[in-house]
Design a protein around this motif. Structure first.
Motif, PDB file in Angstrom:
ATOM      1  N   MET A  27       0.851  -1.172   0.000  1.00 30.03           N
ATOM      2  CA  MET A  27       0.000   0.000   0.000  1.00 30.03           C
ATOM      3  C   MET A  27       0.893   1.231   0.000  1.00 30.03           C
ATOM      4  O   MET A  27       1.846   1.326   0.763  1.00 30.03           O
ATOM      5  N   SER A  28       0.550   2.175  -0.843  1.00 33.17           N
ATOM      6  CA  SER A  28       1.380   3.369  -0.975  1.00 33.17           C
ATOM      7  C   SER A  28       1.119   4.337   0.186  1.00 33.17           C
ATOM      8  O   SER A  28       0.116   4.244   0.890  1.00 33.17           O
ATOM      9  N   ASP A  29       2.048   5.255   0.327  1.00 35.74           N
ATOM     10  CA  ASP A  29       1.912   6.263   1.390  1.00 35.74           C
ATOM     11  C   ASP A  29       0.666   7.128   1.194  1.00 35.74           C
ATOM     12  O   ASP A  29      -0.009   7.484   2.158  1.00 35.74           O
ATOM     13  N   SER A  30       0.359   7.469  -0.041  1.00 39.07           N
ATOM     14  CA  SER A  30      -0.823   8.303  -0.293  1.00 39.07           C
ATOM     15  C   SER A  30      -2.109   7.539   0.037  1.00 39.07           C
ATOM     16  O   SER A  30      -3.066   8.115   0.544  1.00 39.07           O
ATOM     17  N   GLU A  31      -2.114   6.236  -0.248  1.00 42.28           N
ATOM     18  CA  GLU A  31      -3.277   5.409   0.083  1.00 42.28           C
ATOM     19  C   GLU A  31      -3.445   5.308   1.595  1.00 42.28           C
ATOM     20  O   GLU A  31      -4.560   5.397   2.129  1.00 42.28           O
ATOM     21  N   GLN A  32      -2.332   5.120   2.324  1.00 45.72           N
ATOM     22  CA  GLN A  32      -2.392   5.055   3.788  1.00 45.72           C
ATOM     23  C   GLN A  32      -2.862   6.391   4.363  1.00 45.72           C
ATOM     24  O   GLN A  32      -3.664   6.420   5.295  1.00 45.72           O
ATOM     25  N   LYS A  33      -2.371   7.481   3.811  1.00 47.05           N
ATOM     26  CA  LYS A  33      -2.784   8.810   4.288  1.00 47.05           C
ATOM     27  C   LYS A  33      -4.287   9.015   4.036  1.00 47.05           C
ATOM     28  O   LYS A  33      -4.995   9.531   4.886  1.00 47.05           O
ATOM     29  N   ARG A  34      -4.772   8.581   2.855  1.00 52.28           N
ATOM     30  CA  ARG A  34      -6.195   8.709   2.550  1.00 52.28           C
ATOM     31  C   ARG A  34      -7.038   7.884   3.518  1.00 52.28           C
ATOM     32  O   ARG A  34      -8.058   8.344   4.019  1.00 52.28           O
ATOM     33  N   GLN A  35      -6.609   6.683   3.825  1.00 54.08           N
ATOM     34  CA  GLN A  35      -7.331   5.835   4.770  1.00 54.08           C
ATOM     35  C   GLN A  35      -7.292   6.422   6.180  1.00 54.08           C
ATOM     36  O   GLN A  35      -8.285   6.381   6.901  1.00 54.08           O
ATOM     37  N   LEU A  36      -6.143   6.972   6.568  1.00 58.12           N
ATOM     38  CA  LEU A  36      -6.025   7.599   7.888  1.00 58.12           C
ATOM     39  C   LEU A  36      -6.933   8.823   7.985  1.00 58.12           C
ATOM     40  O   LEU A  36      -7.615   9.024   8.987  1.00 58.12           O
ATOM     41  N   ASP A  37      -6.971   9.625   6.930  1.00 56.70           N
ATOM     42  CA  ASP A  37      -7.851  10.798   6.919  1.00 56.70           C
ATOM     43  C   ASP A  37      -9.322  10.370   7.003  1.00 56.70           C
ATOM     44  O   ASP A  37     -10.119  10.990   7.706  1.00 56.70           O
ATOM     45  N   ALA A  38      -9.683   9.332   6.265  1.00 59.12           N
ATOM     46  CA  ALA A  38     -11.057   8.826   6.314  1.00 59.12           C
ATOM     47  C   ALA A  38     -11.386   8.315   7.711  1.00 59.12           C
ATOM     48  O   ALA A  38     -12.489   8.553   8.230  1.00 59.12           O
ATOM     49  N   PHE A  39     -10.461   7.631   8.338  1.00 61.95           N
ATOM     50  CA  PHE A  39     -10.665   7.137   9.702  1.00 61.95           C
ATOM     51  C   PHE A  39     -10.857   8.303  10.673  1.00 61.95           C
ATOM     52  O   PHE A  39     -11.751   8.275  11.527  1.00 61.95           O
ATOM     53  N   LYS A  40     -10.048   9.340  10.541  1.00 58.12           N
ATOM     54  CA  LYS A  40     -10.162  10.508  11.427  1.00 58.12           C
ATOM     55  C   LYS A  40     -11.505  11.222  11.221  1.00 58.12           C
ATOM     56  O   LYS A  40     -12.140  11.644  12.189  1.00 58.12           O
ATOM     57  N   ARG A  41     -11.950  11.346   9.955  1.00 61.37           N
ATOM     58  CA  ARG A  41     -13.253  11.965   9.694  1.00 61.37           C
ATOM     59  C   ARG A  41     -14.365  11.129  10.321  1.00 61.37           C
ATOM     60  O   ARG A  41     -15.296  11.664  10.916  1.00 61.37           O
ATOM     61  N   ASN A  42     -14.258   9.834  10.173  1.00 61.13           N
ATOM     62  CA  ASN A  42     -15.251   8.931  10.752  1.00 61.13           C
ATOM     63  C   ASN A  42     -15.274   9.058  12.270  1.00 61.13           C
ATOM     64  O   ASN A  42     -16.337   9.081  12.896  1.00 61.13           O
ATOM     65  N   LEU A  43     -14.096   9.156  12.867  1.00 61.62           N
ATOM     66  CA  LEU A  43     -13.988   9.313  14.319  1.00 61.62           C
ATOM     67  C   LEU A  43     -14.633  10.622  14.771  1.00 61.62           C
ATOM     68  O   LEU A  43     -15.373  10.649  15.754  1.00 61.62           O
ATOM     69  N   GLU A  44     -14.387  11.687  14.050  1.00 66.05           N
ATOM     70  CA  GLU A  44     -14.997  12.982  14.387  1.00 66.05           C
ATOM     71  C   GLU A  44     -16.520  12.929  14.214  1.00 66.05           C
ATOM     72  O   GLU A  44     -17.252  13.490  15.030  1.00 66.05           O
TER      73      GLU A  44
END
Length: 172
Positions: A1-18
């Motif tokens: 998994m690329s860094d940009s894909e991991q960053k996108r998933q992390l951002d989605a997780f943070k939005r979901n958490l918020e």
């Protein structure tokens, strides 16, 4: 998994958490608001039921005392006076029952609202099976409380009719 894909998933997780935190806070704020509003409005209604019936009974007693002390020729039928006072007494009792049932409704609403699981996945709040049973019981108590409130008003009306009968049938 690329860094940009991991960053996108992390951002989605943070939005979901918020989103989850916001849903949880909104639910808690609603529970607090609804509970306080119900308490305030119920207190006002029950006080009104108690005041109209209790006040009518006191006024009836005052009327009888005034008539008895000032007019020897005016005769009031004691049984009819007692009937009127009994209706007002039943109205006070119905108001007290309404108050007790209203407390049960508010308590059960808070219990049902609190019987949920807060999750980190959409829809963020899941009702537990017992909360459905508590909600059903809350509705039952709510209907009973409203019926007791209407009964209090009904008894007040019967008391007023009895007072009218006492006054209309008093003989000079």
């Amino acid at each position: 998994m690329s860094d940009s894909e991991q960053k996108r998933q992390l951002d989605a997780f943070k939005r979901n958490l918020e989103d989850a935190k916001e849903a949880h806070a909104t639910r808690r704020a609603f529970i607090n608001f609804a509970n306080q509003s119900a308490i305030d409005l119920t207190a006002v209604a029950v006080k009104a039921f108690l005041l109209i019936n209790g006040g009518a009974a006191v006024a009836m007693l005052g009327f009888v005392a005034t008539v008895a002390s000032k007019s020897e020729s005016l005769k009031l039928e004691i049984a009819a006076i007692v009937d009127a006072l009994m209706w007002f007494g039943w109205g006070v009792l119905a108001a007290a029952v309404c108050s007790g049932l209203a407390y049960c409704v508010m308590y059960l609403q808070a219990e049902a609202a609190g019987r949920v699981t807060f999750t980190w996945q959409h829809p963020y709040i899941e009702e537990k099976p017992i909360s459905k049973w508590i909600t059903w019981l809350t509705n039952l108590f709510h209907v009973a409380a409203v019926a007791a409130g209407f009964a209090s008003l009904y008894f007040f009306g019967l008391g007023v009719l009895s007072v009218a009968d006492v006054i209309g049938n008093s003989s000079p």
